[in-house]
Scaffold this motif. Sequence first.
Motif, mmCIF file in Angstrom:
data_model
loop_
_atom_site.group_PDB
_atom_site.id
_atom_site.type_symbol
_atom_site.label_atom_id
_atom_site.label_comp_id
_atom_site.label_asym_id
_atom_site.label_seq_id
_atom_site.Cartn_x
_atom_site.Cartn_y
_atom_site.Cartn_z
ATOM 1 N N THR A 72 0.828 -1.201 0.000
ATOM 2 C CA THR A 72 0.000 0.000 0.000
ATOM 3 C C THR A 72 0.867 1.257 0.000
ATOM 4 O OG1 THR A 72 -0.273 -0.543 2.353
ATOM 5 C CG2 THR A 72 -2.179 -0.853 0.935
ATOM 6 N N TYR A 73 1.580 1.439 -1.083
ATOM 7 C CA TYR A 73 2.401 2.619 -1.325
ATOM 8 C C TYR A 73 2.652 2.723 -2.812
ATOM 9 C CZ TYR A 73 5.543 -1.322 -0.271
ATOM 10 O OH TYR A 73 6.109 -2.566 -0.181
ATOM 11 N N ASP A 74 3.330 3.783 -3.235
ATOM 12 C CA ASP A 74 3.454 4.087 -4.666
ATOM 13 C C ASP A 74 2.084 4.203 -5.310
ATOM 14 O OD1 ASP A 74 6.184 4.230 -4.618
ATOM 15 O OD2 ASP A 74 6.519 2.191 -5.310
ATOM 16 N N LEU A 75 1.122 4.709 -4.559
ATOM 17 C CA LEU A 75 -0.220 4.872 -5.104
ATOM 18 C C LEU A 75 -0.272 6.068 -6.052
ATOM 19 C CD1 LEU A 75 -2.381 4.026 -1.958
ATOM 20 C CD2 LEU A 75 -1.393 2.508 -3.680
ATOM 21 N N TYR A 76 0.582 7.042 -5.802
ATOM 22 C CA TYR A 76 0.795 8.148 -6.734
ATOM 23 C C TYR A 76 2.293 8.440 -6.772
ATOM 24 C CZ TYR A 76 -4.229 8.752 -6.389
ATOM 25 O OH TYR A 76 -5.585 8.522 -6.415
ATOM 26 N N GLY A 77 2.758 8.936 -7.902
ATOM 27 C CA GLY A 77 4.175 9.237 -8.049
ATOM 28 C C GLY A 77 4.386 10.067 -9.292
ATOM 29 N N ALA A 78 5.640 10.354 -9.592
ATOM 30 C CA ALA A 78 5.954 11.270 -10.689
ATOM 31 C C ALA A 78 5.634 10.694 -12.061
ATOM 32 C CB ALA A 78 7.423 11.689 -10.608
ATOM 33 N N TRP A 79 5.214 9.436 -12.134
ATOM 34 C CA TRP A 79 4.716 8.887 -13.400
ATOM 35 C C TRP A 79 3.345 9.490 -13.724
ATOM 36 C CZ3 TRP A 79 6.166 6.099 -9.113
ATOM 37 C CH2 TRP A 79 5.147 5.734 -8.235
ATOM 38 N N ASP A 80 2.691 10.111 -12.715
ATOM 39 C CA ASP A 80 1.422 10.800 -12.939
ATOM 40 C C ASP A 80 1.691 12.232 -13.395
ATOM 41 O OD1 ASP A 80 -0.352 8.680 -11.974
ATOM 42 O OD2 ASP A 80 0.500 9.100 -9.996
ATOM 43 N N SER A 81 0.722 12.836 -14.018
ATOM 44 C CA SER A 81 0.891 14.205 -14.525
ATOM 45 C C SER A 81 0.559 15.256 -13.484
ATOM 46 C CB SER A 81 0.006 14.412 -15.762
ATOM 47 O OG SER A 81 -1.369 14.222 -15.417
ATOM 48 N N ILE A 82 0.105 14.835 -12.318
ATOM 49 C CA ILE A 82 -0.208 15.748 -11.232
ATOM 50 C C ILE A 82 0.367 15.196 -9.929
ATOM 51 C CG2 ILE A 82 -2.316 16.678 -12.277
ATOM 52 C CD1 ILE A 82 -3.937 14.741 -10.562
ATOM 53 N N THR A 83 0.520 16.055 -8.949
ATOM 54 C CA THR A 83 1.045 15.625 -7.661
ATOM 55 C C THR A 83 0.023 14.769 -6.920
ATOM 56 O OG1 THR A 83 0.233 17.604 -6.536
ATOM 57 C CG2 THR A 83 2.467 17.681 -7.449
ATOM 58 N N GLY A 84 0.530 13.872 -6.109
ATOM 59 C CA GLY A 84 -0.346 13.016 -5.308
ATOM 60 C C GLY A 84 0.446 12.359 -4.203
ATOM 61 N N HIS A 85 -0.251 11.853 -3.212
ATOM 62 C CA HIS A 85 0.410 11.264 -2.052
ATOM 63 C C HIS A 85 0.877 9.841 -2.342
ATOM 64 C CE1 HIS A 85 -0.649 14.671 0.352
ATOM 65 N NE2 HIS A 85 -1.938 14.480 0.194
ATOM 66 N N ASN A 86 2.061 9.529 -1.881
ATOM 67 C CA ASN A 86 2.638 8.196 -2.031
ATOM 68 C C ASN A 86 1.742 7.130 -1.405
ATOM 69 O OD1 ASN A 86 4.580 6.157 -2.522
ATOM 70 N ND2 ASN A 86 5.634 6.564 -0.605
ATOM 71 N N ALA A 87 1.228 7.404 -0.216
ATOM 72 C CA ALA A 87 0.415 6.424 0.499
ATOM 73 C C ALA A 87 -0.652 7.129 1.331
ATOM 74 C CB ALA A 87 1.294 5.550 1.388
ATOM 75 N N PRO A 88 -1.658 7.726 0.686
ATOM 76 C CA PRO A 88 -2.713 8.409 1.443
ATOM 77 C C PRO A 88 -3.592 7.396 2.171
ATOM 78 C CG PRO A 88 -3.308 8.299 -0.878
ATOM 79 C CD PRO A 88 -1.908 7.762 -0.766
ATOM 80 N N LEU A 89 -3.907 7.681 3.422
ATOM 81 C CA LEU A 89 -4.795 6.780 4.159
ATOM 82 C C LEU A 89 -6.197 6.824 3.575
ATOM 83 C CD1 LEU A 89 -5.376 4.812 6.413
ATOM 84 C CD2 LEU A 89 -5.554 6.745 7.999
ATOM 85 N N HIS A 90 -6.683 8.009 3.303
ATOM 86 C CA HIS A 90 -7.989 8.207 2.658
ATOM 87 C C HIS A 90 -7.797 9.195 1.513
ATOM 88 C CE1 HIS A 90 -9.455 6.437 6.393
ATOM 89 N NE2 HIS A 90 -8.968 7.457 7.083
ATOM 90 N N VAL A 91 -8.752 9.247 0.613
ATOM 91 C CA VAL A 91 -8.728 10.253 -0.458
ATOM 92 C C VAL A 91 -10.099 10.886 -0.575
ATOM 93 C CG1 VAL A 91 -6.853 9.257 -1.820
ATOM 94 C CG2 VAL A 91 -9.197 8.451 -2.195
ATOM 95 N N ASP A 92 -10.125 12.108 -1.135
ATOM 96 C CA ASP A 92 -11.401 12.771 -1.367
ATOM 97 C C ASP A 92 -11.969 12.331 -2.711
ATOM 98 O OD1 ASP A 92 -9.655 14.026 -3.060
ATOM 99 O OD2 ASP A 92 -9.807 16.006 -2.122
ATOM 100 N N GLN A 93 -13.132 12.833 -3.026
ATOM 101 C CA GLN A 93 -13.772 12.457 -4.286
ATOM 102 C C GLN A 93 -12.911 12.889 -5.463
ATOM 103 O OE1 GLN A 93 -17.697 14.110 -4.298
ATOM 104 N NE2 GLN A 93 -18.523 12.543 -2.942
ATOM 105 N N GLY A 94 -12.900 12.075 -6.491
ATOM 106 C CA GLY A 94 -12.118 12.361 -7.680
ATOM 107 C C GLY A 94 -10.796 11.614 -7.724
ATOM 108 N N ARG A 95 -10.406 11.035 -6.586
ATOM 109 C CA ARG A 95 -9.205 10.206 -6.537
ATOM 110 C C ARG A 95 -9.614 8.779 -6.217
ATOM 111 N NH1 ARG A 95 -3.420 12.459 -6.310
ATOM 112 N NH2 ARG A 95 -3.816 14.192 -7.701
ATOM 113 N N ILE A 96 -8.781 7.844 -6.613
ATOM 114 C CA ILE A 96 -9.157 6.434 -6.510
ATOM 115 C C ILE A 96 -8.330 5.700 -5.479
ATOM 116 C CG2 ILE A 96 -9.343 4.245 -7.764
ATOM 117 C CD1 ILE A 96 -9.606 5.893 -10.348
ATOM 118 N N TYR A 97 -7.029 5.861 -5.530
ATOM 119 C CA TYR A 97 -6.127 4.986 -4.786
ATOM 120 C C TYR A 97 -5.874 5.497 -3.375
ATOM 121 C CZ TYR A 97 -5.225 3.523 -9.582
ATOM 122 O OH TYR A 97 -5.365 3.103 -10.883
#
Length: 503
Positions: free
Chosen positions: A215-240
């Motif tokens: 449960t990590y590398d859920l977002y990273g620089a392979w994405d076109s926008i910033t995101g958390h490496n391992a968010p515990l929860h996410v708001d609407q519009g995000r998946i991982y």
Amino acid sequence: MSLFLKFVFGVVLLTVFVEGHDKVVVCYYGTWATYRSGDGKFSVSDINASLCTHLVYTFVGIHDDGTVISLDPYLDLPDNQGLDNFKKFNALKQQNNQLKTILAVGGWNQGSANYSTMAASATLRKTFITTARDMVLTYGFDGLDIDWEYPNQRDSTQGVADVNNFSLLLKELREEFDKHGLLITVAVAAVESSASLSYDIPNVAKYVDLVNIMTYDLYGAWDSITGHNAPLHVDQGRIYAVDAALNYWLSQGCPPEKVVMGIPFYGRTFNLTDANNNGVGAPSSGVGFAGQYTATKGFVGYNEFCTKLNTETWDVLYDSIAQVPYAIQDKNWVSYDDPNSIAKKVEYAMNLGIAGAMVWSIETDDFHGKCGEDFALLRAINSALAGSSTTTTTSTTTPSTTTTTKRPTTTSTAAPTHPTTVTTTTSTTTTSTVKPTTTTTSAPSALCTKEGPIPNPDDCSTFFICVQGNYGMVPTLMNCPANLVWDDENKICNYRYLVKCEA
């Protein structure tokens, strides 16, 4: 304090961390950290055996004939004046008689092809199981960690058949390992979009002792926008998110007493497109800076980053939904975990009744205590598992509300250049949301005589994956992680000094 009292005090501390909770703490150890320089060097002797219930040695590999092999015989074995790390690693059980040592086979750099081919053949499966058993027993490990990244994905040779073949491999491995009282664990993709492609979850869980969910590398620089490496929860519009991944595995029939939540001891770095647009989800123009010792762009160990926070000017903020900190410095944007965010994850996971926590990986914790107490992140896990009312903190701990923290500016030290330093990316244990750099090449199809990986004759740091297309074999160019080159004998990206490379 007398020497005797110091000894007694040390025994009491050991007892607190080993016996303070009944949950597992699975600690992966990236052995290539032995080759790092300065304060980044992390050898077996640096491991605190009292803070883990299971220690995982990474990695050994799979030859194309199914044999389990050492990827670095000089480091692993005693032969030819080798460093004999297998023996040293297992000797840690003398410091903690409850400790279990596990040998991991595979990882990101191994790829999927050799696993896929081996699991599809009864003969190759037998070879794999027999040689894995022999290596584990010969060197004193307590079990094997299967890190196939990932069945039915990447350079798989068998496609969807991998799903059942993986379960069959685990079944046969279980039958053999039970004869010797050996453990079997697996490292698995976290998010539903990946895990649903790779696993028959009830069958995987049936044959293993622990399921280590990455449960990590859920977002990273392979994405076109910033995101958390391992968010515990996410708001609407995000998946991982960590919570979604854990609940998916539980909902699909993985018993909670076998589920282990992964926690990253590193951050993901981004390069902002616009320094003034720097929130979560801001446009990113690619990978950010590399850590001083890990030397992989887009990645920074906690030990590397906490010292930067203490010596440079950064804006440190806290995402109250994701419950993790992030930091900004001009166009540098970093997502990471600290002791407080880790405690939040552990508290959430314990409410699900799962087995415990897993970390990737201990050599990027603040093991020297440069930012506070040594092994701050690992201690935070143990404290949270023990139900402690206080969480280990360091000077980089962020508050519970969105805050900006300024620190004095000093000149940072550039990453050293050291020809004998071996570094690798921790993509050895990532989820499939990681998108490796690939390019479909216009190279002639004559390069490919069968499906699978082949060397690039012009560049050892890359290789081709040959896949059957509509009009013949199509070669796709793949890049090895930083400082690794293609090892065609073992069909993996390997340490340069272990590979004959003329390109």
